[in-house]
Structure formats: structure tokens, C-alpha cells
Design a protein around this motif. Sequence first.
Motif, short mmCIF file in Angstrom:
data_model
loop_
_atom_site.label_atom_id
_atom_site.label_comp_id
_atom_site.label_asym_id
_atom_site.label_seq_id
_atom_site.Cartn_x
_atom_site.Cartn_y
_atom_site.Cartn_z
N ASN A 37 0.82 -1.22 0.00
CA ASN A 37 0.00 0.00 0.00
C ASN A 37 0.85 1.26 0.00
O ASN A 37 0.32 2.38 0.01
N GLY A 38 2.18 1.11 0.01
CA GLY A 38 3.07 2.26 -0.06
C GLY A 38 3.56 2.76 1.27
O GLY A 38 4.46 3.60 1.33
N TYR A 39 2.97 2.28 2.37
CA TYR A 39 3.39 2.72 3.70
C TYR A 39 4.63 1.97 4.16
O TYR A 39 4.79 0.77 3.89
N ARG A 40 5.52 2.68 4.84
CA ARG A 40 6.67 2.03 5.47
C ARG A 40 6.24 1.47 6.81
O ARG A 40 5.52 2.14 7.56
N THR A 41 6.69 0.27 7.12
CA THR A 41 6.38 -0.32 8.42
C THR A 41 7.65 -0.79 9.10
O THR A 41 8.64 -1.14 8.45
N PHE A 42 7.61 -0.79 10.42
CA PHE A 42 8.77 -1.12 11.22
C PHE A 42 8.47 -2.32 12.11
O PHE A 42 7.32 -2.56 12.49
N GLY A 43 9.52 -3.05 12.46
CA GLY A 43 9.37 -4.21 13.32
C GLY A 43 10.01 -3.99 14.67
O GLY A 43 10.49 -2.90 15.01
N GLU A 44 10.06 -5.06 15.47
CA GLU A 44 10.60 -4.98 16.82
C GLU A 44 12.09 -4.65 16.81
O GLU A 44 12.60 -4.00 17.73
N ASP A 45 12.82 -5.09 15.78
CA ASP A 45 14.25 -4.78 15.71
C ASP A 45 14.48 -3.28 15.58
O ASP A 45 15.38 -2.72 16.22
N GLN A 46 13.68 -2.65 14.74
CA GLN A 46 13.81 -1.20 14.59
C GLN A 46 13.41 -0.47 15.88
O GLN A 46 14.02 0.52 16.26
N LEU A 47 12.38 -1.00 16.55
CA LEU A 47 11.97 -0.41 17.83
C LEU A 47 13.11 -0.48 18.83
O LEU A 47 13.41 0.51 19.52
N ARG A 48 13.74 -1.63 18.92
CA ARG A 48 14.86 -1.78 19.87
C ARG A 48 16.01 -0.85 19.50
O ARG A 48 16.65 -0.27 20.39
N ALA A 49 16.25 -0.68 18.22
CA ALA A 49 17.32 0.20 17.78
C ALA A 49 17.04 1.65 18.17
O ALA A 49 17.92 2.36 18.67
N VAL A 50 15.81 2.09 17.95
CA VAL A 50 15.45 3.47 18.30
C VAL A 50 15.55 3.67 19.82
O VAL A 50 16.03 4.72 20.29
N GLN A 51 15.11 2.70 20.58
CA GLN A 51 15.22 2.80 22.03
C GLN A 51 16.69 2.90 22.46
O GLN A 51 17.02 3.66 23.37
N GLU A 52 17.55 2.13 21.79
CA GLU A 52 18.98 2.18 22.11
C GLU A 52 19.56 3.56 21.82
O GLU A 52 20.31 4.11 22.63
N VAL A 53 19.20 4.13 20.68
CA VAL A 53 19.70 5.46 20.32
C VAL A 53 19.20 6.50 21.32
O VAL A 53 19.94 7.40 21.72
N ARG A 54 17.93 6.36 21.72
CA ARG A 54 17.37 7.30 22.69
C ARG A 54 18.11 7.20 24.02
O ARG A 54 18.44 8.21 24.66
N GLU A 55 18.38 5.98 24.48
CA GLU A 55 19.07 5.79 25.76
C GLU A 55 20.49 6.34 25.70
O GLU A 55 20.98 6.95 26.67
N LEU A 56 21.15 6.15 24.56
CA LEU A 56 22.49 6.70 24.41
C LEU A 56 22.46 8.22 24.42
O LEU A 56 23.32 8.88 25.00
N GLY A 57 21.43 8.79 23.78
CA GLY A 57 21.30 10.25 23.77
C GLY A 57 21.13 10.82 25.17
O GLY A 57 21.64 11.90 25.47
N ALA A 58 20.43 10.09 26.03
CA ALA A 58 20.26 10.54 27.41
C ALA A 58 21.59 10.58 28.15
O ALA A 58 21.74 11.31 29.14
N LEU A 59 22.56 9.80 27.67
CA LEU A 59 23.90 9.78 28.28
C LEU A 59 24.84 10.78 27.60
O LEU A 59 26.02 10.87 27.98
N GLY A 60 24.34 11.49 26.60
CA GLY A 60 25.17 12.46 25.92
C GLY A 60 25.89 11.93 24.70
O GLY A 60 26.76 12.61 24.15
N ILE A 61 25.54 10.72 24.26
CA ILE A 61 26.16 10.14 23.07
C ILE A 61 25.24 10.40 21.88
O ILE A 61 24.11 9.93 21.85
N ALA A 62 25.74 11.15 20.91
CA ALA A 62 24.92 11.59 19.78
C ALA A 62 24.53 10.41 18.90
O ALA A 62 25.25 9.41 18.82
N PRO A 63 23.39 10.51 18.19
CA PRO A 63 22.98 9.44 17.27
C PRO A 63 24.06 9.10 16.24
O PRO A 63 24.18 7.94 15.83
N SER A 64 24.84 10.09 15.83
CA SER A 64 25.88 9.83 14.83
C SER A 64 26.96 8.88 15.33
O SER A 64 27.74 8.36 14.55
N ARG A 65 26.99 8.63 16.64
CA ARG A 65 27.99 7.74 17.22
C ARG A 65 27.38 6.42 17.70
O ARG A 65 28.03 5.64 18.38
#
Length: 336
Positions: A37-65
Motif C-alpha cells: 500500500n506504499g506505507y513504510r512499516t517497522f518491526g521490533e528490531d527497529q523499535l529496539r534500535a530506536v530505544q537504544e539510540v534514545r538511551e544513548l542520547g540521554a547519556l550524551g552520546i549523539a545518534p551519529s555515534r
Amino acid sequence: METRMRIGELAARAGVTVKAVRYYERLGLISAPREPNGYRTFGEDQLRAVQEVRELGALGIAPSRARPFLDCLEAGHAHGDECVSSLAVYRDAIAELDRTIAELARRRTALQQRLEAGAGQAGAEHAGAGQADDRSAPDDTALPDYTVLPDGLPVPADDGAADHLPGLRLPALRLPTSDGGTVDFSALGPGRTVVYLYPLTGRPGTDLPEGWDAIPGARGCSTEACDFRDHFAQLQDAGAARVFGMSSQDPAYQAEVVARLRLPFPMISDEGFALAEALGLPVFPASGHARLHARLTLIVVDGTIEHVFFPIFPPNTHAQQVLAWLEAHPRTETDA
């Protein structure tokens, strides 16, 4: 069967904004297929990845790292910091914090010394002692932080040195870049290109030219680079197909700056001032330098200078000024 979710649900479950998820996609940290239908969909792996990036950001580690942590998860580890490459990022972040803490401690000591000396002098004057102020200067042997813009810098005036630039065609000129490549100014490619010219960047252990802070518009190259770094994704969203910094420093010097400041774009080296001579760009002298580029930014489209920012002050917010201009002057399909 794995449950799939759209970007809004992913953002809500991960505790971030939709804009943040799109930013992570641009960085290549996550990707999502499109359904029929043209929509992008995400799975649990992507969810875990985004959560990891968010947690790292809270520690001051930028997404680029964050890439090493996500690679660790993809390798099957339960936690993103169970791999050697992830631990290296931790060590780098701790070292950066240590340098910041040391600098803050030095500043606090200097302020405390001045407070005590000033209070003592005020008390002596109040008592009529008339003692001379023999306070000693604080220790200034610590390396300066060139990413912080000092107060009281002189503001550059518009002397008209860039008035002739809008509408000029860029020359057929090829110059080296900090990443080992070259840039051909006559073939930059489709879309808008942002080229910000700066005089020179300081780096730890290297003194800036004598009297640097007294030259209007000279100080602030590292702060300007950091502002372009921090708004790079937004500049792309606003239509900047390419961003380059440019100075007369050699590519190896610029490469160190790109690595140290973690810039997501390369620098262009024009040691011979070829572009300055071809276009009549403003330059100025400084101690130890016969000429340096004046701080100036070109917006280029279809090989022609569309807009010029000059003079630029303060440099530490200039990328936001460029971003505001791009958003206020969007290019349509008919413009392309």
C-alpha cells in the motif's frame, strides 16, 4: 508473525518524536521496507534500535555515534554495549567529559580567586587601608576551548565587498577536499549547495594568530562548523543537497578538524586562493598570514551564486540563519 507498525506508533512506543525517527533513518541507523500500500512499516528490531539510540542520547552520546551499539544488537547480543567497538565509544565520551570537567574546574578556580581578591580589595578600601591590588592573575596555561565563542568580540561591518557576487557563475575550478576527494565548482550537481568560507580553525595546542579576537569576524570558525554539524540534517530537509566548509588550510589540517569536531561534511581546501581570485572574494591579513578568507557563505544553484551571506555574526548561530533562509525560499519542481 511479527507485528509491524507505522512510524507514528514506533515513535510513541520508543518515546521519541517522528522527526527523530526520520533523522535516524537519514543516518542509516534504521531502515524500513514499504508495504504494497506504499506505507513504510517497522518491526521490533527497529523499535529496539530506536530505544537504544534514545538511551544513548540521554547519556550524551549523539545518534551519529550510535552505529557500533546497533551493530552489536544486530550481531545477537542482548545489549548494545557488549562489544568492543561500543566500549570504545564509551571511553571517548568519558574522555570528552573529563576534558570538560577539567576546564570547568579551572574556570571555577579562576572565578573563586577573583572573588576572594575582589572581596579583599573592597574590604581594604572600605577600611581606608588604601592597599594596592596585588592579586595574581589566574592560571591560564590550560588549552583554550575554540568551540566556545568569547564575549565582547567586535562585530564586522558590511563594506560591500560581497555585493557583486549574487548572479555570478562559478568557475571551472577543481579543488581538493578533506576526505581525499576533489570538488569541481562548475559541476556541483543538482539542487542547492551551501559553501561557507572561513579564515582558519584553531585546534588544541596551536595558537591562533596574535590579535585574532580583535579582528572583526575572525574568531568563531569552530563554533560555526559545530552549528552546521548540529543542523546538517535540517539543512538537507530544507533543500541543501550539499554542504561544504572552505578555507585556505591544507586538506590534512582540515581532515583533523573534521574528525575532531565530527563533521558530517567535508572541507574544501583553497591554499592558493584560486576561487577568491576568480570571484573577487573578500580576504584579510592576520599575523603570520598574508591573506585569509573573510567569513562568507554562498548558496549555489545550477552553477550560479543565488544568495550570499556577508558579513556573518555571530558565527555560532550562522547555520540556523542559513536554515531559515532556505525554509523561507523553497525551490519548486519548476525551479529545478
